[in-house]
Write an enzyme that holds these catalytic residues in place. Structure first.
Site, mmCIF file in Angstrom:
data_model
loop_
_atom_site.group_PDB
_atom_site.id
_atom_site.type_symbol
_atom_site.label_atom_id
_atom_site.label_comp_id
_atom_site.label_asym_id
_atom_site.label_seq_id
_atom_site.Cartn_x
_atom_site.Cartn_y
_atom_site.Cartn_z
ATOM 1 N N ARG A 53 0.824 -1.211 0.000
ATOM 2 C CA ARG A 53 0.000 0.000 0.000
ATOM 3 C C ARG A 53 0.850 1.250 0.000
ATOM 4 O O ARG A 53 0.483 2.277 -0.550
ATOM 5 C CB ARG A 53 -0.937 -0.003 1.213
ATOM 6 N N LYS A 59 2.844 -17.796 7.099
ATOM 7 C CA LYS A 59 2.056 -18.383 8.170
ATOM 8 C C LYS A 59 1.433 -17.280 9.019
ATOM 9 O O LYS A 59 2.054 -16.238 9.126
ATOM 10 C CB LYS A 59 2.888 -19.339 9.035
#
Lengths: 313, 313
Positions: free
Chosen positions: A38, A92
């Site tokens: 972003r 993860k």
């Protein structure tokens, strides 16, 4: 010699910088061709994009993506990337819920791309030797101790305290990714206590009692408030000696003696992950083991919440 | 004509009396040969035992067991029964955790016996017609409303308020067993709020927002404090009309008109379950769909706990 796989790295936070960039650079399998974040961060002059939609629209040729965004926003991005025909590496935990990971696995299979639910701690040097040693012995009991200082290891990571961020189970799932790999029998939650700060939605500490199919207890002690020495240890008592896997799986001790053979095949955690990702992409298969995430979901399902003092970073 | 399957019924609580005994008596597939309960209850002069270990020691010939004990104690009993070579019917939910159900499934496969994770609401008359109707339409949104009075439906069932009892998700999982069957696309938890009484460990009410792979919202509203009219409804808005499955799946309405064909194959919920259990035993297969339990685990994993006023029965 096959051509490297063209990779875009998505979500340029702490783990992308600390682990992914060096591991990609050190290995032979992947060529980093773009970054996506972003903030619009570029790495070494490579093309960069604000999101994966911009990446796709750019026409840049990409074979695979590694997704390092927080778990709460990862599913929609992963689903889009699979739809583009890109192979997907999931940091993860592979998602904020189990059902979304199962659906991504099915979507990847339908599209013919590889999905990798990565568990970096399984690639620590001591894990496979520990698994091999335990496979030939009778486990009597085990103790998992994972105590670290959240202020040191997760500075500013507010997402970790939100629902789906898992709190102390963000590191705790690493321990469970090792335990589900090395312990020879399936195990289940019997009781769990989750200490949740009154101003947060996720636990700061937890005590879990698992039991395996033969009745052996596996006790787990997690704490995010650990100052001083940090602990990432799994101790397993067997009918033929005691195994200690410490420092997050990287040091293996058997009956007090260091027991790790120096194996030329060892890569270290993230280089090992990228080695594996390259292998499954080339083999045209996926690697999606949800058992560590399932263990955490079971803890939350079966656990008792205890409200504890507020946590302010 | 094959011989009936000799069945022992384990856990003689409310559901065993209300549903299992009549369904077994009404069907042709099973002969009830014994009951097992801590209180030593006998049914119709049949042999009775305090636990499954006494049952096995008795030498009575048994082919299958139905386990109606609370979920928190069911795994160890099921594992023992599978070890005896008995086929196993698990009342819903099939366990207090996901990992234990997966392990039971694997144990049953290794032993060559049938395991049945039963979901009685899926056998309500409207469910399969609803599934068929939805399969040909585009789902726009869905709303699940499951509001019942816990004092009426679960009198004295303290286990429901303990960890692993799931609170309002004990009935709520029935709604999810229907939703996972009839909705054409996988769906995932996005947000969840769990209202937990300050003197209990499990939620008394919940609001969940799921979203499916095409972005359609599935909203769920569960409440155990409902007085007056009770609600067990699933409403699904599609591109070609609105479907309402009410009264727990037994009444199907499409665009306001009752739409249930009277089908000679319909059995009712528990007779339907025993019909299915007989069929899988004779076919030598198992039927273990964990998706409703996985949805509940995901809600607890992703949900925000809110402390609410104490519940006193």
């Amino acid at each position: 010699m096959t051509a490297p796989i063209r990779l875009a790295l998505v979500g340029m936070g702490k783990i992308a910088h600390d682990q992914h960039l060096p591991a990609i650079a050190a290995g032979q399998s992947f060529d980093l061709v773009a970054t996506v974040s972003r903030s619009g961060e570029s790495v070494g002059g490579l093309p960069f994009f604000r999101d994966v939609y911009e990446l796709a629209a750019s026409g840049l040729e990409v074979d695979a993506v590694s997704l390092c965004t927080p778990p709460q926003v990862r599913r929609a991005i992963a689903q889009y990337c699979i739809g583009q025909g890109w192979h997907v590496f999931l940091e993860k935990p592979p998602g904020a819920t189990l059902a979304e990971v199962i659906a991504l696995r099915d979507a990847a299979a339908a599209k013919g791309v590889s999905l990798f639910a990565s568990w970096h701690s399984r690639y620590a040097d001591g894990v496979e030797p520990a698994r091999a040693w335990l496979a030939e012995r009778e486990v009597k009991r085990a103790k998992i101790t994972w105590r670290e200082d959240v202020r040191v290891w997760h500075p500013g990571q507010d997402w970790i305290w939100e629902p789906g961020g898992f709190g102390v189970f963000d590191p705790g799932i690493n321990a469970l990714s090792i335990a589900t790999r090395i312990l020879p029998r399936p195990f289940f939650v019997e009781t769990a206590e989750l200490d949740v700060p009154s101003n947060r939605a996720a636990p700061i500490a937890a005590r879990v009692s698992f039991r395996d199919t033969a009745g052996a207890e596996i006790a787990m002690d997690l704490d995010f408030r650990q100052e001083g020495p940090q602990h990432w240890d799994i101790e397993v008592e067997t009918d033929d000696g005691t195994l200690l896997l410490s420092k997050g799986g990287s040091v293996l001790t058997i009956d007090g003696k260091e027991a790790l053979a120096h194996d030329a095949d060892l890569h270290g955690e993230y280089p090992g992950l990228y080695h594996r990702f390259g292998a499954i992409v080339r083999a045209g298969v996926s690697d999606v083991d949800v058992s560590p995430l399932r263990a955490v979901a079971d803890v939350f399902l079966r656990g008792r919440h205890i409200s504890v003092e507020p946590f302010v970073e």
